[in-house]
Structures are given as structure tokens and as C-alpha cells.
Design a protein around this motif. Structure first.
Motif, PDB file in Angstrom:
ATOM      1  N   ILE A  40      -0.763  22.640  42.523  1.00 50.14           N
ATOM      2  CA  ILE A  40      -1.476  24.374  42.388  1.00 50.14           C
ATOM      3  C   ILE A  40      -3.029  24.388  41.905  1.00 50.14           C
ATOM      4  O   ILE A  40      -4.232  22.953  41.459  1.00 50.14           O
ATOM      5  CB  ILE A  40      -0.709  24.482  40.732  1.00 50.14           C
ATOM      6  CG1 ILE A  40       0.689  24.817  40.150  1.00 50.14           C
ATOM      7  CG2 ILE A  40      -1.791  25.799  40.284  1.00 50.14           C
ATOM      8  CD1 ILE A  40       1.577  24.389  39.119  1.00 50.14           C
ATOM      9  N   THR A  42      -7.033  26.251  41.881  1.00 46.03           N
ATOM     10  CA  THR A  42      -8.073  26.815  41.859  1.00 46.03           C
ATOM     11  C   THR A  42      -9.419  26.565  41.549  1.00 46.03           C
ATOM     12  O   THR A  42      -9.857  25.350  40.977  1.00 46.03           O
ATOM     13  CB  THR A  42      -7.299  27.387  40.414  1.00 46.03           C
ATOM     14  OG1 THR A  42      -8.155  26.938  39.389  1.00 46.03           O
ATOM     15  CG2 THR A  42      -6.005  27.902  40.580  1.00 46.03           C
ATOM     16  N   THR A  48      -5.510  29.518  35.908  1.00 44.42           N
ATOM     17  CA  THR A  48      -4.701  27.597  37.189  1.00 44.42           C
ATOM     18  C   THR A  48      -3.426  27.920  35.870  1.00 44.42           C
ATOM     19  O   THR A  48      -1.950  27.281  36.233  1.00 44.42           O
ATOM     20  CB  THR A  48      -5.131  26.474  36.214  1.00 44.42           C
ATOM     21  OG1 THR A  48      -7.015  27.076  36.610  1.00 44.42           O
ATOM     22  CG2 THR A  48      -5.591  25.755  37.356  1.00 44.42           C
ATOM     23  N   VAL A  51      -0.772  30.275  36.382  1.00 51.95           N
ATOM     24  CA  VAL A  51       0.480  29.841  37.451  1.00 51.95           C
ATOM     25  C   VAL A  51       1.256  28.408  36.996  1.00 51.95           C
ATOM     26  O   VAL A  51       2.408  28.269  38.021  1.00 51.95           O
ATOM     27  CB  VAL A  51       0.122  29.486  38.767  1.00 51.95           C
ATOM     28  CG1 VAL A  51       0.485  29.298  40.004  1.00 51.95           C
ATOM     29  CG2 VAL A  51      -0.615  31.386  39.033  1.00 51.95           C
ATOM     30  N   SER A  52       0.548  27.550  35.879  1.00 54.10           N
ATOM     31  CA  SER A  52       1.586  25.876  36.202  1.00 54.10           C
ATOM     32  C   SER A  52       2.690  26.946  35.305  1.00 54.10           C
ATOM     33  O   SER A  52       4.022  25.677  35.585  1.00 54.10           O
ATOM     34  CB  SER A  52       0.329  25.534  35.471  1.00 54.10           C
ATOM     35  OG  SER A  52      -0.482  24.864  36.051  1.00 54.10           O
ATOM     36  N   LEU A 103       4.797  18.774  39.353  1.00 63.92           N
ATOM     37  CA  LEU A 103       3.784  20.004  39.638  1.00 63.92           C
ATOM     38  C   LEU A 103       2.443  19.603  39.090  1.00 63.92           C
ATOM     39  O   LEU A 103       2.587  18.591  38.332  1.00 63.92           O
ATOM     40  CB  LEU A 103       4.175  21.103  38.547  1.00 63.92           C
ATOM     41  CG  LEU A 103       5.580  21.479  38.689  1.00 63.92           C
ATOM     42  CD1 LEU A 103       5.967  22.761  37.482  1.00 63.92           C
ATOM     43  CD2 LEU A 103       6.157  22.924  39.815  1.00 63.92           C
ATOM     44  N   LYS A 105      -1.664  19.794  39.522  1.00 62.03           N
ATOM     45  CA  LYS A 105      -2.616  21.052  39.363  1.00 62.03           C
ATOM     46  C   LYS A 105      -4.416  20.097  39.785  1.00 62.03           C
ATOM     47  O   LYS A 105      -4.544  19.458  39.136  1.00 62.03           O
ATOM     48  CB  LYS A 105      -3.170  21.523  37.863  1.00 62.03           C
ATOM     49  CG  LYS A 105      -4.291  21.015  37.201  1.00 62.03           C
ATOM     50  CD  LYS A 105      -4.488  22.232  36.004  1.00 62.03           C
ATOM     51  CE  LYS A 105      -6.090  22.023  35.385  1.00 62.03           C
ATOM     52  NZ  LYS A 105      -6.434  22.339  34.099  1.00 62.03           N
ATOM     53  N   VAL A 125      -0.247  26.470  46.041  1.00 60.71           N
ATOM     54  CA  VAL A 125      -0.337  27.070  45.501  1.00 60.71           C
ATOM     55  C   VAL A 125      -1.620  27.499  45.249  1.00 60.71           C
ATOM     56  O   VAL A 125      -2.295  26.386  43.890  1.00 60.71           O
ATOM     57  CB  VAL A 125       0.878  27.421  44.576  1.00 60.71           C
ATOM     58  CG1 VAL A 125       0.046  29.379  43.927  1.00 60.71           C
ATOM     59  CG2 VAL A 125       1.921  27.658  45.052  1.00 60.71           C
TER      60      VAL A 125
END
Length: 293
Positions: A40, A42, A48, A51-52, A103, A105, A125
Motif C-alpha cells: 500500500i 502513498t 494510507t 486503505v490499510s 499487507l 505500507k 495499491v
């Protein structure tokens, strides 16, 4: 435990950075990605955490509901490049994840993404937010986060933002760099913060379609309720209130989550100057943003 003083910006491979994102650089660059990892990405303060949380719920909300109430979001979705004293490094947290997919970031510009993610053809993403609201949000974040450089007043901050003298470099390069990469790397879903605000359900459907997830309308509706701004702002597992380096007396980590709040900050003169500069910086890009909806 607060680190001593505020960090200073320095140039790192052509990008303005601070030591908390470069101290663990070798391990970040050598990070062993897996084919099912989802990155993820951004520019800071562009949605961030939002969406996480959505992705975490889509993948694990049904089978592992206890995650939502016992683990803060930064443990469920580690921040890859972070290396702040007294807090686990992002690479370590990511390595310890037992979930599949993992997942993860990042705020890194596209050219600094560890090569493992490309080699494994990982899905990514990216969320972009219009520059004016992004600048306002970043300003308030820098005020309250002791591991970010001192922002100064709004007038000087907006100048720094335009010059790209903010952590992770110029907003312009970040959003256009990822946009260009998307044209050649098909596993990037490029999303807009404004679209998420306008119709969270619709954007969740886009996410599910990109990730090959089948969810029912009821499941999506239930997730949508859980990720409404006020619900997340009040949730200690999502709002970063458990992190010692952020001073919520100055400003909350999640402040307003609106489109168009820039109008409460920009003077007419600042806005005109910003628009002129923006036009120059973005003139070669096909990327278009909405500053109000």
C-alpha cells in the motif's frame, strides 16, 4: 519515550528524507518480498491508514475479527521503511507477519521501492490525494509528530511543500512517478482519495476486483461502516493514539478527512501562487485531481 529534538531533512538519493526512514536502508532495500504481498503506497497523509484498514478487513475481518480489537493498524500493516528508536523496525514487523497475504505500507517514491516487490510481481495499491488538501494535512501532521521536522508556520510550510522540502520529497514527483509506472506495470491499482470520500463502496468494489476478492454486498457494507472517518478516528487500534511520538494535544492523527479543507487555510495570494506553480510542475502529466467534490 520521545527521541531528542526534531530530525533534520537531508538529501537522500535525490529525495528529501530524515534518518528515521534511512537508518535501516540496507534491510529495506534487501527486503524479501513474497508473490502474494500487497504493498500500500502513498505520499504521506493521503489515506494510507484508511486503505490499510479497508484491506485488512477485506482479507481478515471475517476469519480473524480479534485482530481489529487487539492489534494496532501499524502492527497489522507494517510501515516498511520506518526505524524509530523504541519502536520495532518496519522490516522486522513485516518479517514477523503470519498473515497471507502480508499487507505492507510504504511512503517511498516509486524509484526507491525495493526491487524484490517488482521481481515478485507484487500487487500494489497507490492512493493519491489532491495537493492542496495533502499539504494541509501534512502540515498538521508535522506539527504533532515529534519524529517529523518542525513545520514552522503555515505560510513557510506551503513554500517548503512547493519546493519539495518535505519528507519523502515533492508531492508532484511522487504522484506522477507512480502514475507513470502504472502505465508499464499492470499490478498497480491507482486510487484517488477524493473518489474514496465520494463513494467508499464503489472504490471497495474496484479494490476487490483488482485483488480478485469475492465479497457480498453485505460484507462490503459492514466494512464501509467500520472505516467511516469518525469510527476510525475514535478507534485506538486505527487512530495511532498508542504511539508515544505523536502529541494529540497539538492535533489528532486523524483530523478531518475532508475534501476541500484547504479553503480554510490558503489565503487568496497563497492559492494563486500555488496554482501557478502547480500548473508548471504538472504540465507534462495526464494526471488530474479534484480539489472539491
Amino acid at each position: 519515550m520521545e527521541p531528542e529534538g526534531r530530525p533534520k531533512l537531508f538529501d537522500f538519493q535525490g529525495v528529501s528524507m530524515i534518518n528515521y526512514f534511512t537508518d535501516n536502508w540496507e534491510k529495506v532495500q534487501d527486503f524479501r518480498a513474497r508473490p502474494d504481498d500487497i504493498l500500500i503506497a502513498t505520499y504521506p497523509k493521503a489515506g494510507t491508514t484508511w486503505v490499510s484498514c479497508i484491506l485488512d478487513l477485506l482479507y481478515f475481518g471475517k476469519d480473524m475479527p480479534e485482530r481489529q480489537t487487539t492489534l494496532p493498524i501499524y502492527e497489522r500493516v507494517p510501515f516498511l521503511e520506518i526505524a524509530v528508536p523504541q519502536i520495532d523496525k518496519g522490516t522486522e514487523l513485516a518479517d514477523q507477519l503470519s498473515t497471507s497475504p502480508r499487507l505492507i505500507k510504504t511512503h517511498l517514491p516509486v524509484q526507491l521501492i525495493p526491487k524484490g516487490f517488482w521481481e515478485q510481481n507484487c500487487r500494489m495499491v497507490y492512493v493519491a490525494r489532491n495537493a492542496k488538501d495533502n499539504a494541509v494535512s501534512y502540515f498538521h501532521f508535522d506539527r504533532m509528530n515529534m519524529v517529523q521536522p518542525e513545520p514552522g508556520d503555515w505560510n513557510s510550510y506551503i513554500e517548503k511543500f512547493m519546493e519539495g522540502k518535505t519528507v519523502f520529497g515533492p508531492w508532484y514527483d511522487h504522484v506522477t512517478g507512480w502514475w507513470e509506472k502504472k502505465q508499464t506495470y499492470s499490478n498497480i491499482l491507482y486510487m484517488f482519495y477524493e473518489d474514496l470520500i465520494e463513494d467508499t463502496g464503489r472504490e471497495m468494489e474496484r479494490l476487490c476486483s483488482f485483488l480478485g476478492l469475492s465479497t457480498t454486498a453485505e460484507e462490503r457494507e459492514s466494512i464501509r461502516g467500520g472505516v467511516q472517518f469518525d469510527a476510525m478516528k475514535a478507534n485506538p487500534m486505527a487512530n495511532y493514539s498508542t504511539i508515544p511520538v505523536m502529541d494529540f494535544k497539538i492535533s489528532p492523527f486523524m483530523r478531518k478527512g475532508k475534501v476541500g479543507d484547504w479553503k480554510n487555510h490558503f489565503t487568496v495570494a497563497q492559492n494563486e501562487k500555488f496554482d501557478e506553480h502547480y500548473k508548471q510542475r504538472m504540465k507534462n502529466s495526464s494526471l488530474a485531481f479534484r480539489t472539491e467534490i
